[in-house]
Design an enzyme around this catalytic site. Sequence first.
Site, PDB file in Angstrom:
ATOM      1  N   HIS A  71       0.855  -1.331   0.013  1.00  0.00           N
ATOM      2  CA  HIS A  71       0.093   0.046  -0.012  1.00  0.00           C
ATOM      3  C   HIS A  71       0.917   1.355   0.039  1.00  0.00           C
ATOM      4  CE1 HIS A  71       0.828  -1.243   3.961  1.00  0.00           C
ATOM      5  NE2 HIS A  71       0.849   0.055   4.474  1.00  0.00           N
ATOM      6  N   HIS A 160      27.419  -2.658 -12.625  1.00  0.00           N
ATOM      7  CA  HIS A 160      28.655  -3.390 -11.769  1.00  0.00           C
ATOM      8  C   HIS A 160      27.851  -4.746 -11.120  1.00  0.00           C
ATOM      9  CE1 HIS A 160      31.640   0.310 -11.252  1.00  0.00           C
ATOM     10  NE2 HIS A 160      31.002   0.241 -12.379  1.00  0.00           N
ATOM     11  N   ARG A 194      35.554  -7.393 -15.438  1.00  0.00           N
ATOM     12  CA  ARG A 194      36.089  -7.559 -14.221  1.00  0.00           C
ATOM     13  C   ARG A 194      34.637  -7.619 -13.178  1.00  0.00           C
ATOM     14  NH1 ARG A 194      36.428  -2.004 -15.244  1.00  0.00           N
ATOM     15  NH2 ARG A 194      35.657  -0.894 -13.370  1.00  0.00           N
TER      16      ARG A 194
END
Length: 212
Positions: A71, A160, A194
């Site tokens: 809500h 990321h 990475r």
Amino acid sequence: MDIKSLVEQVIRQKMTELRSLPQFSEELLLKQVSEALAQQGIPLQDASLVLNTTPSEKQTSSLAVVIGSDHGGFDLKKVLVEFLTSQKYEMVDVGTASADPVDYPDFAQKVAELISQGKYSRGIIIDGAGIGSCITANKVPGVRAAHCHNSFEARNAREHNNSNVLSLGGRVIGTELAKDLVRVWLETNFAGGRHLQRVDKMMAVEKKYLRS
């Protein structure tokens, strides 16, 4: 079948195969699609136009988004459903259907389970502060929910962390900011590289503590 149609077919096929995997990422999808095309003798340079379609072009035409709120997030959910529908996203609303008091874990769990099951690739959850729903969603295997307050966080969560659920506070941020956060989050791709190793480590922690 022309190259464009074939590439799109391979993308759909690989998306179906991979999206239920905990380690699913856009980088993994691209790698699998590239390998499948190579096996069919299609040079990647010929497919690059389709593979490198910008996020806004691909996602606004094909990305289905599941959304849910309690809500406290109901009013903002209505605004976002209207906004995303106008942007040509396919919207799936799992509730709540009114501003009557309900429990936020119920709706956060609904969204998170649909993401975990691979039925949808992106989900949005909203409650009053956005924190409780985020905690709940992150209890579901395969879910990476991010609670965001600004566009930097929204972009970082995708680039990321490869987040697949966005959590917002309906009583914390305004509607225009919320629209911007959703837009940035949906249009930003996972950077891979990475970051993929770090996301894999994140999911390995989850796997370690899952009960058999």
